[in-house]
Write a protein that holds these residues in place. Structure first.
Motif, PDB file in Angstrom:
ATOM      1  N   GLN A 186       1.010  -1.067  -0.022  1.00 19.38           N
ATOM      2  CA  GLN A 186      -0.037  -0.062   0.096  1.00 19.38           C
ATOM      3  C   GLN A 186       0.973   1.259   0.195  1.00 19.38           C
ATOM      4  O   GLN A 186       0.651   2.300  -0.843  1.00 19.38           O
ATOM      5  N   GLN A 218       2.514   1.738  -3.353  1.00 16.24           N
ATOM      6  CA  GLN A 218       1.402   2.226  -4.263  1.00 16.24           C
ATOM      7  C   GLN A 218       1.007   3.657  -3.992  1.00 16.24           C
ATOM      8  O   GLN A 218       1.006   4.619  -5.097  1.00 16.24           O
ATOM      9  N   GLU A 272       4.019   5.831  -5.338  1.00 12.91           N
ATOM     10  CA  GLU A 272       3.703   5.709  -6.898  1.00 12.91           C
ATOM     11  C   GLU A 272       2.624   6.939  -7.087  1.00 12.91           C
ATOM     12  O   GLU A 272       3.121   7.487  -8.075  1.00 12.91           O
TER      13      GLU A 272
END
Length: 281
Positions: free
Chosen positions: A245, A248, A251
């Motif tokens: 998580q 992500q 990102e």
């Protein structure tokens, strides 16, 4: 040495090293027993032995004296037990290796009840001897006897023989006994043999129970460890999910940063274009 009912000591269920009955110079009877592992109920068992010997002496004296028999003909009965590995009762007295017992009145009345007991935990004697000095030192004849029963290192044997030369013959006899031990150990009380078998069975059952309890404890600990491992695995999985998580999100943050940079560049270009147009006007 007196006959001991002719039952062979080499019985599979006994924990004894030796058991012999002897008559002393004054006619007293002594039972000398050496136990490999201390039996349960050492007091009760020794009392039964002593009673057995007292009754046998009574029968023997009656048989010899006949009508001239008197209870004065019955001499003291000594039960002497040497433990190679002493029971827990004696482990509490780590500095004492000779325990004497006799029957006394609580009022001071003095009558001869004939039975006396001597318990000698050889493991405690040996530990005390080795604790005092790094090398064993035999101070007197009693210590020489006890060392004779439980110590087999060459230095101690030489020390005993040099101080007490008569021990040399006994060491030679002990060596002969060790070469053919079953032939000379046929001195076990027939009346008490079954009691000893039952005691040994009880001791073995108790040991088996202790082993099973320890196995159960180990199984429980293994189960607890498995549960903890499972919990750790779950936490590791949760950590992995959170790490994913976080990756992500990182990102997404990078993408947003890139978009912001592009937007700022576009804005900068627009400002420059606007400025150029203004300058031309």
């Amino acid at each position: 040495m007196l006959p001991n009912d002719g039952t062979r000591l080499a019985d599979e269920s006994t924990l004894l090293i030796t058991d012999m009955v002897v008559q002393l110079e004054d006619g007293s009877i002594a039972n000398l027993e050496i136990q490999k592992i201390g039996y349960y109920f050492p007091g009760e068992r020794s009392a039964c032995y002593s009673a057995d010997l007292l009754l046998r002496q009574y029968k023997r004296a009656r048989g010899i004296k006949g009508k001239r028999f008197s209870y004065r003909d019955i001499k003291q009965v000594y039960t002497i037990v040497l433990f190679e590995k002493s029971p827990t009762e004696f482990q509490k007295f780590s500095n004492n290796y000779i325990h004497r017992f006799m029957q006394k009145s609580d009022t001071g009345v003095n009558i001869n009840l004939l039975q006396e007991y001597l318990f000698i935990p050889l493991d405690i004697f040996k530990k005390n001897q080795q604790n005092e000095n790094r090398s064993v030192k035999i101070e007197n004849r009693l210590e020489a006897w006890l060392a004779f029963f439980c110590m087999d290192d060459p230095e101690t044997i030489i020390e005993i023989i040099e101080r007490y030369p008569d021990f040399k013959e006994m060491y030679e006899q002990a060596y002969d006994v060790c070469r053919n031990i079953e032939e000379v150990m046929q001195m076990f009380s027939k009346e008490l043999l079954e009691l000893d078998r039952n005691t040994v069975k009880l001791m073995i059952d108790d040991m088996q129970k202790q082993i099973e309890e320890k196995d159960e404890q180990l199984n429980q600990k293994d189960e607890q460890l498995n549960q903890k491992d499972e919990q750790l695995n779950q936490k590791d999985e949760q950590i992995k999910q959170k790490d994913e998580q976080i990756k992500q999100k990182d990102e997404q943050i990078r993408e947003l940063d890139e978009q912001i940079k592009q937007s700022e560049q576009e804005i900068q270009k627009m400002k420059e274009t606007e400025k150029n147009n203004t300058d031309k006007l």
